[in-house]
Each structure stands twice: as structure tokens, then as C-alpha cells.
Design a protein around this motif. Structure first.
Motif, PDB file in Angstrom:
ATOM      1  N   VAL A  41       0.937  -1.261   0.077  1.00 31.50           N
ATOM      2  CA  VAL A  41       0.067   0.118  -0.017  1.00 31.50           C
ATOM      3  C   VAL A  41       1.017   1.195  -0.076  1.00 31.50           C
ATOM      4  N   PHE A  42       1.845   1.182   0.682  1.00 36.62           N
ATOM      5  CA  PHE A  42       2.892   2.288   0.796  1.00 36.62           C
ATOM      6  C   PHE A  42       3.482   2.581  -0.446  1.00 36.62           C
ATOM      7  N   ALA A  43       3.882   1.497  -1.284  1.00 37.66           N
ATOM      8  CA  ALA A  43       4.310   1.717  -2.589  1.00 37.66           C
ATOM      9  C   ALA A  43       3.359   2.378  -3.648  1.00 37.66           C
ATOM     10  N   VAL A  44       2.109   1.988  -3.482  1.00 35.66           N
ATOM     11  CA  VAL A  44       1.140   2.572  -4.291  1.00 35.66           C
ATOM     12  C   VAL A  44       0.847   4.124  -3.886  1.00 35.66           C
ATOM     13  N   MET A  45       1.142   4.286  -2.760  1.00 36.28           N
ATOM     14  CA  MET A  45       0.878   5.697  -2.422  1.00 36.28           C
ATOM     15  C   MET A  45       2.206   6.664  -2.735  1.00 36.28           C
ATOM     16  N   ALA A  46       3.527   6.047  -2.825  1.00 33.36           N
ATOM     17  CA  ALA A  46       4.447   6.620  -3.147  1.00 33.36           C
ATOM     18  C   ALA A  46       4.686   6.859  -4.694  1.00 33.36           C
ATOM     19  N   LEU A  47       4.125   5.975  -5.585  1.00 33.54           N
ATOM     20  CA  LEU A  47       3.969   5.863  -6.863  1.00 33.54           C
ATOM     21  C   LEU A  47       2.816   7.005  -7.312  1.00 33.54           C
ATOM     22  N   TRP A  48       1.677   7.104  -6.524  1.00 34.50           N
ATOM     23  CA  TRP A  48       0.676   8.060  -6.927  1.00 34.50           C
ATOM     24  C   TRP A  48       1.215   9.307  -6.387  1.00 34.50           C
ATOM     25  N   THR A  49       1.946   9.689  -5.624  1.00 34.67           N
ATOM     26  CA  THR A  49       2.366  10.791  -5.129  1.00 34.67           C
ATOM     27  C   THR A  49       3.431  11.565  -6.375  1.00 34.67           C
ATOM     28  N   ALA A  50       4.292  10.612  -6.717  1.00 41.82           N
ATOM     29  CA  ALA A  50       5.021  11.034  -7.897  1.00 41.82           C
ATOM     30  C   ALA A  50       4.413  11.341  -9.066  1.00 41.82           C
ATOM     31  N   GLY A  51       3.521  10.368  -9.558  1.00 41.69           N
ATOM     32  CA  GLY A  51       2.522  10.753 -10.815  1.00 41.69           C
ATOM     33  C   GLY A  51       1.665  11.916 -10.313  1.00 41.69           C
ATOM     34  N   ALA A  52       0.785  12.124  -9.382  1.00 41.24           N
ATOM     35  CA  ALA A  52      -0.029  13.247  -9.103  1.00 41.24           C
ATOM     36  C   ALA A  52       0.741  14.640  -9.169  1.00 41.24           C
ATOM     37  N   THR A  53       1.890  14.529  -8.619  1.00 39.91           N
ATOM     38  CA  THR A  53       2.688  15.867  -8.627  1.00 39.91           C
ATOM     39  C   THR A  53       3.151  16.356  -9.907  1.00 39.91           C
ATOM     40  N   TYR A  54       3.419  15.395 -10.895  1.00 42.34           N
ATOM     41  CA  TYR A  54       3.665  15.657 -12.282  1.00 42.34           C
ATOM     42  C   TYR A  54       2.397  16.066 -12.861  1.00 42.34           C
ATOM     43  N   TRP A  55       1.190  15.285 -12.898  1.00 44.34           N
ATOM     44  CA  TRP A  55       0.394  15.742 -13.602  1.00 44.34           C
ATOM     45  C   TRP A  55      -0.468  16.882 -12.982  1.00 44.34           C
ATOM     46  N   TYR A  56      -0.342  17.256 -11.856  1.00 45.62           N
ATOM     47  CA  TYR A  56      -1.057  18.328 -11.422  1.00 45.62           C
ATOM     48  C   TYR A  56      -0.310  19.681 -11.875  1.00 45.62           C
ATOM     49  N   ALA A  57       0.892  19.522 -11.824  1.00 49.03           N
ATOM     50  CA  ALA A  57       1.750  20.560 -12.457  1.00 49.03           C
ATOM     51  C   ALA A  57       1.455  20.787 -13.815  1.00 49.03           C
ATOM     52  N   SER A  58       1.273  19.934 -14.665  1.00 47.44           N
ATOM     53  CA  SER A  58       1.142  19.959 -16.096  1.00 47.44           C
ATOM     54  C   SER A  58      -0.085  20.514 -16.438  1.00 47.44           C
ATOM     55  N   ARG A  59      -1.173  19.534 -16.132  1.00 45.50           N
ATOM     56  CA  ARG A  59      -2.641  19.803 -16.838  1.00 45.50           C
ATOM     57  C   ARG A  59      -3.660  19.232 -15.770  1.00 45.50           C
ATOM     58  N   PRO A  60      -4.216  19.870 -14.691  1.00 41.94           N
ATOM     59  CA  PRO A  60      -4.932  18.982 -14.006  1.00 41.94           C
ATOM     60  C   PRO A  60      -6.544  19.099 -14.632  1.00 41.94           C
ATOM     61  N   GLY A  61      -7.380  18.138 -14.234  1.00 40.75           N
ATOM     62  CA  GLY A  61      -8.606  17.967 -14.829  1.00 40.75           C
ATOM     63  C   GLY A  61      -9.696  17.111 -14.142  1.00 40.75           C
ATOM     64  N   ARG A  62     -10.764  16.699 -14.578  1.00 41.66           N
ATOM     65  CA  ARG A  62     -11.716  16.293 -13.716  1.00 41.66           C
ATOM     66  C   ARG A  62     -11.341  14.913 -13.486  1.00 41.66           C
ATOM     67  N   VAL A  63     -10.538  14.098 -14.427  1.00 36.76           N
ATOM     68  CA  VAL A  63     -10.377  12.740 -14.583  1.00 36.76           C
ATOM     69  C   VAL A  63      -9.060  12.678 -13.421  1.00 36.76           C
ATOM     70  N   LEU A  64      -8.272  13.634 -13.358  1.00 37.00           N
ATOM     71  CA  LEU A  64      -7.178  13.388 -12.520  1.00 37.00           C
ATOM     72  C   LEU A  64      -7.665  13.568 -11.007  1.00 37.00           C
ATOM     73  N   VAL A  65      -8.550  14.560 -10.730  1.00 40.54           N
ATOM     74  CA  VAL A  65      -8.940  14.761  -9.487  1.00 40.54           C
ATOM     75  C   VAL A  65      -9.844  13.523  -8.928  1.00 40.54           C
ATOM     76  N   ALA A  66     -10.495  13.103  -9.834  1.00 39.15           N
ATOM     77  CA  ALA A  66     -11.329  11.874  -9.458  1.00 39.15           C
ATOM     78  C   ALA A  66     -10.617  10.664  -9.464  1.00 39.15           C
ATOM     79  N   THR A  67      -9.599  10.483 -10.095  1.00 38.01           N
ATOM     80  CA  THR A  67      -8.725   9.201  -9.954  1.00 38.01           C
ATOM     81  C   THR A  67      -7.703   9.390  -8.523  1.00 38.01           C
ATOM     82  N   ASP A  68      -7.389  10.600  -8.202  1.00 32.22           N
ATOM     83  CA  ASP A  68      -7.040  11.011  -6.962  1.00 32.22           C
ATOM     84  C   ASP A  68      -7.459  10.582  -5.890  1.00 32.22           C
ATOM     85  N   LEU A  69      -9.049  10.811  -5.772  1.00 30.70           N
ATOM     86  CA  LEU A  69      -9.862  10.525  -4.736  1.00 30.70           C
ATOM     87  C   LEU A  69     -10.117   8.880  -4.790  1.00 30.70           C
ATOM     88  N   LEU A  70     -10.077   8.487  -5.809  1.00 28.53           N
ATOM     89  CA  LEU A  70     -10.416   7.045  -5.790  1.00 28.53           C
ATOM     90  C   LEU A  70      -9.148   6.382  -5.432  1.00 28.53           C
TER      91      LEU A  70
END
Length: 393
Positions: A41-70
Motif C-alpha cells: 500500500v505504501f508503494a502505491v501511495m509513493a507511486l501516486w504521489t510522484a504521478g500526481a505531483t507531475y500531472w497536477y503541475a502540467s494539466r489538472p482535470g476532472r479525470v485526474l482529481v477523480a482518480t486521485d480521490l479513488l
């Protein structure tokens, strides 16, 4: 996107710090009841932290925020399996620890107060499921759910205010740049075209006859050109993304001024959405067309703009012969729909009203009242304590 970048950077720092805190909890607890699952679970959290940091900095959108919450909800619910019996007692921190606050902040920045509150409620419900209904502790609930809810609402409100401030600043920069350009053009036009038109008007009046009519037309064009170079740029196109931008109705009305039409507006702007402002100015222009058509070339007209309680009021008055009783109904029956469609129709589409007051021999007064959309209302402007701009030929 410009004003949001600092928010996304701050959220990224928060995610990394929370991830480090979650790692400390895992180490101190020996991986909980199921260490392999805990570190997965911690590995999933770490991977998502890295991916979310990159995607939010480039182009945030509805799909991204929904996936983030899920993703966050799934990791949080996994705590019940990872921690085993320890997941139930109140006060035991889930595997995700404070990392669950990331989506709340992201939803708040992206969608505002309501979005942030929604994400907080969803995650609070998931956290309560992990703890179990029998282990409900209002102290823990207040420290967790209420704090997340407050964070979502406050950050969403601040983000919304920041976006509004950025839009206003951008508008101010555009107006300043347009003003400098108009001043540059005005200097050149004043030294050439306006002086020639003024000379033609003066000489035409001196010569008389047909030249006087040419002089009068030159004078009207001089006035129109002066008003054009001193007024605001044209509002954005109705179908563009900036059609929701606010436009000063006064600037559009001042373009209607001529040698026979006096336009008076308050010094403070009368702001309406661009599409509404154009319709109000078009309705006032239609009223002036009726003055020219039915009152003769020598008739004078006055346009007065003001603001009321959540409304913008535009009055068009003339010194013509007035409208006989029943004439408007007769004209509508004959298919002449100038007032019915060009004026009343426009105002009806905006949720406004039209008042026509006319007496034979005493001229006509048409009052247009249009409501200001709730989200666009600002400080009242108008005649109370403010200077008026009155254009006269």
C-alpha cells in the motif's frame, strides 16, 4: 493555471511530507499485522504521489482529481486489512496517515469550497468504515473529519479568491495596454483626421447651403471618431471563452453619442457580462433609431445610465412629439415590431423590464432595467456620491 501553480506545489510538498510520516508509522509498527500488504500500500501511495505531483503541475482535470480521490479511498480502506485487529480501536492512525488530506486540498483548489467539502466527506466516511461503526469516537471524528472539512472549505475559498484576483489583474493589464495604444492612435488621429473634420465643419457652416449639410455630417463623424478612440475596446466575442468577462455598459453607451444625442454615465463602471452588456447597448441603440425615424433630424435625445439594487438602468429620452395613445399596439398589429422585439424582446431574454412613458407633445422616455447576475454584483455604482461623465458635442 498561473495562479494555481503555487497551490499545486504546496500540495505536492504536503503529499511528500505525509508520505514520509506514513513510512515512519509503518516502521514503528513493524509493518502492522500484515507487513507485506502494508508496504505494498505504501508503494502505491509513493507511486501516486510522484504521478500526481507531475500531472497536477502540467494539466489538472476532472479525470485526474477523480482518480486521485479513488486511489486515496482504496489505500485508506486497505488499512483495515493491513492493520488487522488494530484497525478498529479509535485513535489508531490508518496506514495512509495524514496522506488522505492531499485529495481534499486538490479538489478544493480545482473546484472550490463545495468540491473540497465533498472530498472531505467521502474520505471521512471511508475513515469511519475503517474504524468500524462500534468504535465511533466523537473526539477522533472531530479531529479528523471536521478538520478535513474545514481545510477543504477554507482552501477552496482562498483558491477561488485567488483566481478572481488573477482574472481582475489580467483585465486591468489588458485595459492599461489598450489605453496606451488608444492614446498613441489618438495623438496621430488628432493631428490629422480630427483637425480636417473640424475644419470641414467650420467652413461648411461659414459657406452655408449644401456645404452646411456636409459640415454637419463632418461634425458628427468627428464626434463619433473622438468617442471611438477614447472608449474601451470592444467586448469579447460571445462565443469565446472570455464571453463571461465583465464589460462596462457605460463604455458601449458612450459610443452612441452624436451631435444630437447626449450620453451621461457614472464615473464608476456599470459591469455586466459581455453578452448582456451588448444586448443592453443594442436596445438603447434601437430606441435612438426610433427617435431618428419618427422625430426628425432636429430632435434631440438623452441617454442616462445608472445602477439600482442589483440592476443596471438605462433611460433614453427625447424631445419629439411623443407617442399617441394606442399607437404602439397599432404598430405591433401592423407588423412593426421595433419596440416589441428590438427592445422588449432583448430585455425579456435578460430577465429585465421595459417602461415606456410618452405624452403627445412632451417627448418619450424609455427605461430599460436589467438585473445584474448574482455572482457579478460588486459595490454599487451610480449617482450617489460619484462624479458623472456627461458627453456633449
Amino acid at each position: 493555471m498561473g495562479i494555481e501553480r503555487p497551490f499545486w506545489r504546496a500540495i505536492a510538498v504536503y503529499r511528500v511530507a505525509s508520505l514520509c510520516y506514513a513510512a515512519v508509522l509503518l516502521l514503528s509498527a513493524g509493518g502492522y499485522a500484515r507487513p507485506v500488504a502494508g508496504w505494498a500500500v505504501f508503494a502505491v501511495m509513493a507511486l501516486w504521489t510522484a504521478g500526481a505531483t507531475y500531472w497536477y503541475a502540467s494539466r489538472p482535470g476532472r479525470v485526474l482529481v477523480a482518480t486521485d480521490l479513488l486511489v486515496t479511498v482504496v489505500c485508506l480502506l486497505a488499512s483495515r486489512y493491513v492493520q488487522g485487529p488494530e484497525a478498529g480501536p479509535s485513535g489508531v492512525m490508518p496506514v495512509t496517515a495524514t496522506w488522505v488530506g492531499g485529495p481534499v486540498l486538490a479538489w478544493a483548489v480545482y473546484g472550490g469550497r463545495r468540491a473540497g467539502a465533498t472530498a472531505a466527506i467521502v474520505l471521512s466516511a471511508a475513515d469511519q468504515w475503517v474504524r468500524g461503526a462500534r468504535e465511533l469516537d466523537f473526539g477522533v471524528l472531530l479531529k479528523g473529519a471536521v478538520l478535513m472539512l474545514m481545510a477543504g472549505v477554507v482552501v477552496g475559498h482562498v483558491a477561488r479568491l485567488a483566481k478572481q484576483a488573477e482574472a481582475r489583474l489580467q483585465r486591468a493589464v489588458e485595459i492599461e495596454a489598450a489605453g496606451r495604444e488608444r492614446e498613441r492612435l489618438a495623438r496621430g488621429i488628432h493631428d490629422s483626421v480630427l483637425q480636417v473634420l473640424a475644419l470641414v465643419q467650420r467652413r461648411g457652416q461659414e459657406i452655408g447651403g449644401a456645404a452646411a449639410e456636409l459640415g454637419r455630417l463632418a461634425g458628427e463623424q468627428e464626434v463619433a471618431l473622438r468617442e471611438l478612440i477614447r472608449s474601451e475596446p470592444a467586448p469579447p466575442d460571445e462565443h469565446s471563452e472570455s464571453s463571461r468577462a465583465l464589460v462596462d455598459v457605460s463604455a458601449l453607451l458612450r459610443r452612441l453619442g452624436t451631435a444630437s444625442v447626449t450620453v451621461s454615465t457614472p464615473a464608476a463602471p456599470l459591469l455586466l457580462p459581455a453578452a448582456h452588456a451588448r444586448e443592453v447597448a443594442a436596445a438603447a441603440g434601437a430606441a435612438l433609431d426610433n427617435v431618428r425615424r419618427h422625430c426628425g433630424a432636429d430632435a434631440r435625445a438623452w441617454v442616462l445610465a445608472d445602477s439600482g439594487e442589483g440592476t443596471v438602468i438605462v433611460t433614453v429620452r427625447d424631445n419629439g412629439p411623443g407617442i399617441p395613445d394606442g399607437r404602439l399596439r397599432e404598430a405591433e398589429a401592423e407588423g412593426r415590431l421595433g419596440i416589441a422585439r428590438s427592445i422588449r424582446g432583448r430585455m425579456a431574454d435578460l430577465g429585465g423590464t421595459v417602461s415606456v412613458v410618452s405624452h403627445p407633445g412632451q417627448g418619450t422616455e424609455i427605461e430599460l432595467t436589467v438585473p445584474v447576475p448574482e455572482d457579478d454584483r460588486g459595490p454599487r455604482t451610480g449617482w450617489r456620491g460619484l462624479e458623472w461623465r456627461t458627453w456633449r458635442p
